[in-house]
Design an enzyme around this catalytic site. Structure first.
Site, short mmCIF file in Angstrom:
data_model
loop_
_atom_site.label_atom_id
_atom_site.label_comp_id
_atom_site.label_asym_id
_atom_site.label_seq_id
_atom_site.Cartn_x
_atom_site.Cartn_y
_atom_site.Cartn_z
N LYS A 33 0.84 -1.21 0.00
CA LYS A 33 0.00 0.00 0.00
C LYS A 33 0.87 1.25 0.00
CE LYS A 33 -3.09 0.54 3.46
NZ LYS A 33 -3.19 1.82 4.18
N SER A 34 1.89 1.27 0.87
CA SER A 34 2.74 2.47 0.96
C SER A 34 3.45 2.74 -0.36
CB SER A 34 3.80 2.28 2.06
OG SER A 34 3.18 2.18 3.30
N ARG A 38 2.94 5.89 -3.21
CA ARG A 38 4.10 6.71 -3.61
C ARG A 38 4.36 6.61 -5.11
NH1 ARG A 38 4.34 5.59 1.69
NH2 ARG A 38 5.60 6.88 3.11
N GLY A 106 -4.72 8.06 5.64
CA GLY A 106 -3.82 9.06 6.23
C GLY A 106 -2.58 9.26 5.39
N SER A 179 7.21 9.24 12.22
CA SER A 179 6.19 8.98 11.21
C SER A 179 6.76 9.09 9.80
CB SER A 179 5.04 9.99 11.38
OG SER A 179 4.29 10.07 10.20
N ASP A 327 2.18 -1.15 12.01
CA ASP A 327 0.90 -1.62 11.45
C ASP A 327 0.62 -3.09 11.80
OD1 ASP A 327 0.47 0.84 10.36
OD2 ASP A 327 1.10 0.31 8.34
N LYS A 354 -4.46 5.94 14.70
CA LYS A 354 -4.52 5.27 13.39
C LYS A 354 -5.99 5.31 12.89
CE LYS A 354 -0.20 4.23 12.94
NZ LYS A 354 0.57 4.94 11.93
N ARG A 358 -6.28 1.84 17.95
CA ARG A 358 -6.02 0.39 17.86
C ARG A 358 -5.64 -0.22 19.20
NH1 ARG A 358 -3.09 0.40 11.91
NH2 ARG A 358 -5.05 0.34 10.76
N ARG A 403 -7.30 -3.39 9.85
CA ARG A 403 -6.32 -4.28 10.47
C ARG A 403 -6.88 -4.99 11.71
NH1 ARG A 403 -2.26 -3.45 6.97
NH2 ARG A 403 -1.80 -1.30 6.42
#
Ligand code: S3P
Length: 446
Positions: A33-34, A38, A106, A179, A327, A354, A358, A403
């Protein structure tokens, strides 16, 4: 079928997961996903053609793509996972005629705030109920120090954010929130600043942005815990997205928890800033063999994992491993419930902001099935009951957090055969893992 999904009657999605006895075969996890976010962001900021292989076709990444389509980028979809973008380059991205909605993501909204701060034009960024509650000051503060003109609710703390792109000054910034989203927002803004900017990190966070930038012609210098980016006009390139280790983690957990199981996880990303979960599990006694593929320069490392059932022991998770496994803490807390002894996870207060809180969400879900959990402001301690620990059947709420939903689906398989666990709010699994139920049912058997 071990996992039955009900969508029709319940707008919020419901899983019913039954006790399982075997996990076999192999999986290829969905695209990271990250890296997918990008690849689309840099590919759209870059002039010309960018070809993306292994793209994650999920709600979150589609939201990022839609934002750029609204600004004049075009896409040719060869397959859901193979896209070709054509962009006029960041300077020529148009003003969208409506607000840009990043849904649950986010990563998308924070990185876009950074990129758009330095690109001429007026744009308004928003998201869903969860995203509109999440903190934005962590990006609007450093970006404002660079000269960005950003307004948002509560003094720039909450979405919607109105961004009027313009000239930016460089910054030297310490990544206090640990972060990767904040770091990446600054590095993307730095592309439009008047000279180089540097982000300093005490503990490394995921480094996908700084790995990808040079492939698009960006100039990046990495020295110890410092990353420096120079202003640049990017050009299109080809990007291969590996499988997402955060999605693979649910399948790793299934194999570790189910006696007699062995599972192969192929084409999974093995970027060292993402593999802390493997280190933590190995410390707990997990049998995970890692076979890296030969690394091609400029790409993300990847490989195959062979995961076998293991008797796990509780540990105190080293603080230095938390940012690299942030995560994976929900699924780690499920695994901890089946370890021998207590597992303590601290230094993870970021989990409170998150997609849901969580820490509270996992504590409530685990307690609902009879696991003893202590909750701290910055983490959890879980009393493990061993691989055959008793569980209570019933229902849990995922708080619309993908998640938590997938973690509790894994836990449901440990009920005795014929018993089941209901998990509500599972519709958001599609933000990161659209084919989770099918892949799950292909390897988990009664
Ligand atoms: C991400 C960074 C992490 C992670 C998120 C994806 C990214 O968030 O939790 O799922 O792609 O940069 P933080 O940067 O807030 O830690």
């Amino acid at each position: 079928m071990i996992l039955e999904e009900q969508r029709g009657g319940s707008a919020q999605g419901l899983y019913r997961v039954s006790g399982a006895s075997r996990v076999t075969g192999s999986i290829v996890p969905p695209g990271d996903k990250s890296v997918s976010h990008r690849a689309v962001i840099l590919g759209s900021a870059a002039r010309g053609r960018t070809e993306i292989h292994g793209f994650l076709d999920s709600a979150d990444c589609q939201g990022t793509l839609a934002a750029f389509l609204a600004m004049g980028v075009t896409v040719r979809t060869i397959s859901p996972h193979h896209l070709i973008l054509a962009s006029p380059g960041s300077e020529r991205l148009s003003e969208p005629s409506n607000v840009l909605d990043f849904g649950n993501s986010g990563t998308a909204v924070r990185l876009m705030a950074g990129l758009l701060s330095g690109i001429p034009g007026y744009r308004v960024l928003t998201g869903d109920d969860s995203l509109r509650q999440r903190p934005m000051k962590r990006v609007t503060d450093p970006l404002s120090r660079m000269g960005a003109r950003i307004d948002g609710r509560e003094g720039g703390s909450r979405l919607p954010l109105a961004v009027r792109g313009g000239p930016l000054s460089p910054i030297l910034y310490e990544n206090v929130h640990r972060s990767a989203q904040v770091k990446s927002a600054i590095l993307l803004a730095a592309l439009s600043a008047s000279s180089s900017s540097t982000v300093v990190e005490e503990v490394p966070t995921r480094d996908h942005t700084e790995r990808l930038l040079p492939a698009f012609g960006g100039k990046v210098l990495r020295e110890g815990g410092r990353v420096t980016v120079w202003p640049a006009s990017l050009s299109g390139t080809e990007v291969s997205v590996p499988g997402d280790i955060s999605s693979a983690a649910f399948f790793i957990a299934l194999a570790l928890l189910t006696p007699g199981s062995t599972l192969l996880v192929r084409n999974v990303g093995l970027n060292p800033t993402r593999t802390a979960i493997l280190e933590i599990l190995q410390k707990m006694g997990a049998r995970i063999e890692v076979e890296p593929l030969p690394e091609r320069s400029g790409t993300e490392p990847s490989g195959t994992l062979r995961v076998s059932f293991s008797e796990l022991s509780g540990i105190t998770v080293p603080l230095s491993l938390i940012p690299g496994a942030i995560d994976e803490i929900p699924i780690l807390s499920v695994l901890a419930a089946f370890a021998k002894g207590r597992t303590e996870i601290r230094g993870a207060s970021e989990l409170r902001v998150k997609e849901s809180d969580r820490i509270a969400g996992m504590a409530a879900a685990l307690r609902a099935v009879g696991v003893v959990v202590e909750e701290f402001p910055d983490g959890l301690a879980i009393e493990g009951g061993g691989p055959d620990r008793p569980l209570e059947e019933g229902s849990v709420d995922s708080l619309h957090d993908h998640r938590i939903a997938m973690s509790m689906a894994v836990l449901g398989t440990r009920l005795p055969r014929g018993r089941s666990l209901s998990i509500s709010g599972t519709d958001f699994v599609s933000t990161s893992f659209p084919n989770f139920p099918d892949l799950f049912n292909s390897v988990v058997h009664p």
